[in-house]
Design an enzyme around this catalytic site. Structure first.
Site, PDB file in Angstrom:
ATOM      1  N   ARG A   1      76.418 -21.446 -70.622  1.00 52.35           N
ATOM      2  CA  ARG A   1      76.093 -21.342 -72.045  1.00 52.35           C
ATOM      3  C   ARG A   1      74.723 -21.886 -72.404  1.00 52.35           C
ATOM      4  NH1 ARG A   1      81.401 -21.040 -71.511  1.00 52.35           N
ATOM      5  NH2 ARG A   1      80.889 -22.527 -69.899  1.00 52.35           N
ATOM      6  N   THR A   2      74.405 -23.062 -71.895  1.00 45.96           N
ATOM      7  CA  THR A   2      73.154 -23.676 -72.362  1.00 45.96           C
ATOM      8  C   THR A   2      71.961 -22.818 -71.944  1.00 45.96           C
ATOM      9  OG1 THR A   2      74.198 -25.825 -72.227  1.00 45.96           O
ATOM     10  CG2 THR A   2      71.803 -25.813 -72.398  1.00 45.96           C
TER      11      THR A   2
ATOM     12  N   ARG B   1      67.390 -28.889 -67.426  1.00 45.84           N
ATOM     13  CA  ARG B   1      68.630 -29.629 -67.119  1.00 45.84           C
ATOM     14  C   ARG B   1      68.494 -30.234 -65.731  1.00 45.84           C
ATOM     15  NH1 ARG B   1      74.656 -27.325 -67.869  1.00 45.84           N
ATOM     16  NH2 ARG B   1      74.099 -27.947 -69.979  1.00 45.84           N
TER      17      ARG B   1
ATOM     18  N   HIS C   1      72.910 -34.854 -74.130  1.00 51.36           N
ATOM     19  CA  HIS C   1      72.835 -33.389 -74.209  1.00 51.36           C
ATOM     20  C   HIS C   1      72.564 -33.027 -75.676  1.00 51.36           C
ATOM     21  CE1 HIS C   1      73.386 -29.245 -73.509  1.00 51.36           C
ATOM     22  NE2 HIS C   1      74.514 -29.248 -72.813  1.00 51.36           N
TER      23      HIS C   1
ATOM     24  N   LYS D   1      61.944 -27.653 -51.255  1.00 56.80           N
ATOM     25  CA  LYS D   1      60.914 -27.984 -50.253  1.00 56.80           C
ATOM     26  C   LYS D   1      60.448 -29.431 -50.388  1.00 56.80           C
ATOM     27  CE  LYS D   1      58.882 -23.334 -50.430  1.00 56.80           C
ATOM     28  NZ  LYS D   1      57.650 -22.608 -50.826  1.00 56.80           N
TER      29      LYS D   1
END
Ligand code: NCD
Length: 304
Positions: A51-52, A101, A129, A80
């Site tokens: 969703r986000t 995120r 959040h 890497k």
């Protein structure tokens, strides 16, 4: 406001303005279709999301802008060994705004120090959040027509649930808010949230392990998933994951105008039979998430 790392970065007035813009977008979407023409949003997701990330991307597209990004650390140069700082400096060369995120608490804050473009915290570990909270505030404003005088039950993983921490922080600014904090002993709200938010602002709260005990008093019931990825061992997760399962029989004493919310994803904590109850608002909540993120992108890019 350059970055949105913590919901506290926004004043109550600014939150109100975002809610009003989001409501206007819902009513007049055609007025917004070209607002972000030639602008680019980068979504940097070092942790899973449905969703986000997709609501940010849909939001930017509905504003006429474009989207670039990656949806897992393994498909970026992080694999890497590149540092977050170097990744951010790079993406700043290609985009106008970044939603990020990361599993590490504080990573978006560190990124914002190095970034040449605005950073939005789209979830940092078990910490915060803020854009889920904006989604939740728009949901409450639309479904309850107020942000004050509310008894809010928060149920599930209050320890690792970042949406809960940000929501408590935001709601503590409104008048006459009472929290019922429902969790197993091991998943109680962190001490810092109690001290720095609840006690500092003299907010009334009750901690309980019972989902049913205060059901009749609730205006909002905010269910959450036990955050499997933050557990140190599988055994504890398995023992706690189905501690609360909301079903129709547990709702018999609830108010007729209760608003049932969940940031989603749901695992077992809300039985699917509840989905047909008109009080279940968690899929409406998903929809509100796109509109508030449209309003947020406009604000951060300083587009009127
Ligand atoms: C939440 C999250 O990522 O913290 N999901 C979301 O953004 N809608 C809740 C969760 O993952 O349980």
């Amino acid at each position: 406001m350059k970055n949105l790392i913590d919901i506290k970065d926004l004043s109550t007035q600014e939150i109100q303005e975002l809610i009003e813009v989001a409501k206007d977008i819902m009513q007049h979407p055609q007025n917004y279709v070209e607002k972000c023409k030639h602008k680019k949003l980068a979504t940097l997701f070092f942790e899973p999301s449905t969703r986000t990330r997709l609501s940010f991307e849909a939001a930017m597209m509905e504003l006429g802008g474009n989207v670039i990004g990656f949806s897992s650390a393994s498909s970026s140069s992080t694999a890497k060994g590149e540092s977050v700082s170097d990744t951010i400096r790079t993406i700043g060369c290609y985009s106008d705004i970044i939603a990020m995120r990361h599993p590490k608490e504080g990573a978006p804050l560190v990124a914002s120090i190095k970034s040449t473009v605005p950073i939005i915290n789209a979830g940092d570990g078990g910490h915060n959040h803020p854009t889920q909270t904006l989604t939740d505030l728009l949901t409450i404003s639309c479904e309850k027509q107020r942000l004050n005088n509310l008894t809010i039950g928060l149920c599930g993983d209050l320890k690792f649930g970042r949406t809960v921490h940000s929501l408590i922080t935001a709601m503590s600014r409104y008048e006459n808010i009472k929290f019922i904090l429902i969790s197993p002993e091991e998943l109680k709200i962190p001490e810092y949230v109690k001290k720095e938010i609840l006690e500092k602002h003299q907010i009334q709260y009750i901690e309980t392990t019972s989902l049913e005990e205060h059901m009749k008093d609730l205006d909002i019931l905010y269910m959450t998933r036990v955050q499997k990825e933050r557990f140190f061992n599988e055994e504890d997760y398995v023992r706690l994951k189905d501690y609360y399962i909301l079903n129709n029989s547990k709702l018999t004493t609830a108010k007729q105008d209760l608003c049932i919310m969940h940031p989603l994803p749901r695992v077992n904590e809300i039985s699917t039979e509840v989905d047909d109850d008109p009080r279940a608002k968690y899929f409406n909540q998903v929809r509100y998430g796109k509109y508030i993120r449209m309003a947020l992108i406009l604000k951060m890019l300083e587009i009127k």
